[in-house]
Design a protein around this motif. Structure first.
Motif, PDB file in Angstrom:
ATOM      1  N   ARG A  76       0.832  -1.212   0.000  1.00 13.67           N
ATOM      2  CA  ARG A  76       0.000   0.000   0.000  1.00 13.67           C
ATOM      3  C   ARG A  76       0.863   1.257   0.000  1.00 13.67           C
ATOM      4  O   ARG A  76       0.419   2.314   0.477  1.00 13.67           O
ATOM      5  N   ALA A  77       2.056   1.168  -0.513  1.00 22.07           N
ATOM      6  CA  ALA A  77       2.980   2.299  -0.440  1.00 22.07           C
ATOM      7  C   ALA A  77       2.516   3.445  -1.340  1.00 22.07           C
ATOM      8  O   ALA A  77       2.307   3.261  -2.535  1.00 22.07           O
ATOM      9  N   GLU A  78       2.377   4.606  -0.759  1.00 20.13           N
ATOM     10  CA  GLU A  78       2.008   5.815  -1.500  1.00 20.13           C
ATOM     11  C   GLU A  78       3.142   6.832  -1.537  1.00 20.13           C
ATOM     12  O   GLU A  78       3.313   7.536  -2.530  1.00 20.13           O
ATOM     13  N   ASP A  79       3.897   6.911  -0.454  1.00 26.03           N
ATOM     14  CA  ASP A  79       4.995   7.877  -0.348  1.00 26.03           C
ATOM     15  C   ASP A  79       6.310   7.113  -0.220  1.00 26.03           C
ATOM     16  O   ASP A  79       6.521   6.384   0.755  1.00 26.03           O
ATOM     17  N   VAL A  80       7.188   7.300  -1.196  1.00 25.32           N
ATOM     18  CA  VAL A  80       8.442   6.553  -1.264  1.00 25.32           C
ATOM     19  C   VAL A  80       9.609   7.534  -1.285  1.00 25.32           C
ATOM     20  O   VAL A  80       9.588   8.519  -2.035  1.00 25.32           O
ATOM     21  N   VAL A 104      10.074  10.784  -3.717  1.00 21.02           N
ATOM     22  CA  VAL A 104      11.103  11.787  -3.458  1.00 21.02           C
ATOM     23  C   VAL A 104      12.458  11.123  -3.637  1.00 21.02           C
ATOM     24  O   VAL A 104      12.741  10.084  -3.042  1.00 21.02           O
ATOM     25  N   MET A 105      13.297  11.715  -4.460  1.00 20.39           N
ATOM     26  CA  MET A 105      14.640  11.184  -4.686  1.00 20.39           C
ATOM     27  C   MET A 105      15.655  12.234  -4.259  1.00 20.39           C
ATOM     28  O   MET A 105      15.636  13.366  -4.766  1.00 20.39           O
ATOM     29  N   ASP A 130       7.965  12.826 -14.566  1.00 19.39           N
ATOM     30  CA  ASP A 130       6.717  12.379 -13.964  1.00 19.39           C
ATOM     31  C   ASP A 130       6.306  13.360 -12.865  1.00 19.39           C
ATOM     32  O   ASP A 130       7.117  13.716 -12.006  1.00 19.39           O
ATOM     33  N   PRO A 131       5.067  13.824 -12.862  1.00 16.84           N
ATOM     34  CA  PRO A 131       4.639  14.799 -11.844  1.00 16.84           C
ATOM     35  C   PRO A 131       4.687  14.261 -10.417  1.00 16.84           C
ATOM     36  O   PRO A 131       4.683  15.052  -9.462  1.00 16.84           O
ATOM     37  N   ARG A 132       4.735  12.951 -10.261  1.00 20.75           N
ATOM     38  CA  ARG A 132       4.828  12.378  -8.912  1.00 20.75           C
ATOM     39  C   ARG A 132       6.248  12.399  -8.359  1.00 20.75           C
ATOM     40  O   ARG A 132       6.462  12.137  -7.169  1.00 20.75           O
ATOM     41  N   ALA A 133       7.226  12.680  -9.209  1.00 19.66           N
ATOM     42  CA  ALA A 133       8.630  12.655  -8.810  1.00 19.66           C
ATOM     43  C   ALA A 133       9.074  14.006  -8.269  1.00 19.66           C
ATOM     44  O   ALA A 133       8.778  15.048  -8.855  1.00 19.66           O
TER      45      ALA A 133
END
Length: 287
Positions: A76-80, A104-105, A130-133
Motif C-alpha cells: 500500500r505504499a504511496e509515499d516513497v 522523493v529522490m 513524472d509529476p509524482r517525482a
C-alpha cells in the motif's frame, strides 16, 4: 589500434575488466570521480571512484529487485523516499506502481544526475518528468533528519559501499531517523554488498538496523557485474509478515500495481518469494 580496457578497482586482489570503445565522460565532482564508458559487451557503464555502479546490459536486475520487492511486499505504499540512485533507474521502477503518489529522490551529487540524463537516458527514461517525482540535489542524511515523523511508507537506499560519500548511509544516526519517518508498516531496503567478498557489510549493517527496527532480514539478487555471486539487499521493517507473502498474493499485487511482471526481465512473483530464502553462507551473517 591498441585495445583499451576498463579495470574495476573495488578489490585489491580480484576484479573484472571491460573492453571499451571510448570514454564518454569523466568528471571529478565535489564528491567523487564519475566515469561513463562505452563497452563492447555491456553497453554503457557508469563508474564512481573506479567501481562499477551500473551497466546498460544488466541494470534491470538491480533496479527491479531494489524497487519492486519492497513496494509489493508493503502493498500500500504511496509515499516513497529514494536516497542516491542518481541514474534514475530506481525512480523509473518505483513510478511503475500506480499506487505511488509521491516519489522523493535525494541524490547528493547533481553531476551524476546530469551525466546520466545525457549519456544514459534509457536508465531513467521518462521518470524525470513524472509529476509524482520530486528530485532533490542534496544530502539524503539531512533530508531524513528533517523529514516529518511518519511521512513515508518505504525508503530505498541505492548507495555506494560504506566508504567515502556513502559511508554516512550506514550509521546508527541514519537508521534511527529512518525508523522515525517511516509509518507503522514502513520498511527500508539498501544494498549490502556481495557477502562472498563483503560479509562484514551485511553483518554490521544488519546489527545497526536491529537497534531501531523489530524485524531485520535480507534478500538476494544475481547481478552479473557485481562480481562474487549473490548481492544482498538489506531489509529492515516493522512488520515481519511482509517477507513471508505467498507467490499468489505477490502476483495479485503486481497485477494491480500495473502489470509489473509483464514489464520485468528479472523480477517475478516466484523470484520475489525465493529471494528471501538465503543460502546458509549468507544467512549466518544476519543477527
Amino acid at each position: 589500434m591498441a585495445e583499451t580496457w576498463l579495470n574495476e578497482t573495488l578489490y585489491p586482489d580480484w576484479g573484472q575488466r571491460f573492453k571499451t570503445v571510448r570514454e564518454l565522460a569523466r568528471e571529478q565532482s565535489a564528491f567523487q570521480d564519475i566515469g561513463i564508458f562505452e563497452t563492447t559487451s555491456h553497453g554503457r557503464v557508469l563508474t564512481l571512484d573506479g567501481v562499477i555502479q551500473i551497466t546498460e546490459r544488466d541494470e534491470f536486475v538491480y533496479q527491479e529487485m531494489l524497487a519492486h520487492v519492497p513496494l509489493l511486499a508493503h502493498g500500500r505504499a504511496e509515499d516513497v523516499l529514494i536516497i542516491g540512485a542518481g541514474d534514475g533507474g530506481v525512480l523509473k521502477h518505483v513510478l511503475m506502481h500506480k499506487g505511488v503518489k509521491r516519489a522523493v529522490m535525494a541524490e547528493i551529487d547533481g553531476e551524476v544526475i546530469r551525466l546520466a540524463k545525457e549519456f544514459l537516458p534509457g536508465i531513467g527514461g521518462d521518470a524525470w518528468n513524472d509529476p509524482r517525482a520530486e528530485v532533490l540535489v542534496g544530502d539524503g542524511i539531512d533530508f531524513v533528519k528533517k523529514a516529518p515523523t511518519g511521512s513515508f511508507d518505504v525508503i530505498i537506499v541505492d548507495s555506494t559501499d560504506p566508504i567515502g560519500v556513502g559511508e554516512v548511509l550506514f550509521t546508527d544516526d541514519f537508521y534511527e531517523n529512518a525508523a522515525r519517518i517511516l509509518r507503522a508498516d514502513g520498511l527500508i531496503v539498501n544494498q549490502c554488498g556481495v557477502p562472498f567478498m563483503q560479509a562484514d557489510e551485511l553483518r554490521e549493517t544488519s546489527l545497526r538496523r536491529k537497534k531501531f527496527f523489530p524485524f531485520v532480514s535480507a534478500y538476494v539478487a544475481a547481478v552479473p557485474t557485481y562480481v562474487g555471486g549473490f548481492m544482498t539487499l538489506g531489509w529492515a521493517g516493522k512488520d515481519p509478515g511482509q517477507t513471508g507473502l505467498s507467490v499468489e498474493e505477490i502476483a495479485r499485487r503486481a497485477e494491480a500495481a500495473g502489470n509489473i511482471a509483464a514489464r520485468s526481465e528479472y523480477w517475478s512473483p516466484r523470484v520475489h518469494v525465493a529471494s528471501f530464502w538465503l543460502p546458509p553462507y549468507i544467512a549466518r551473517h544476519l543477527p
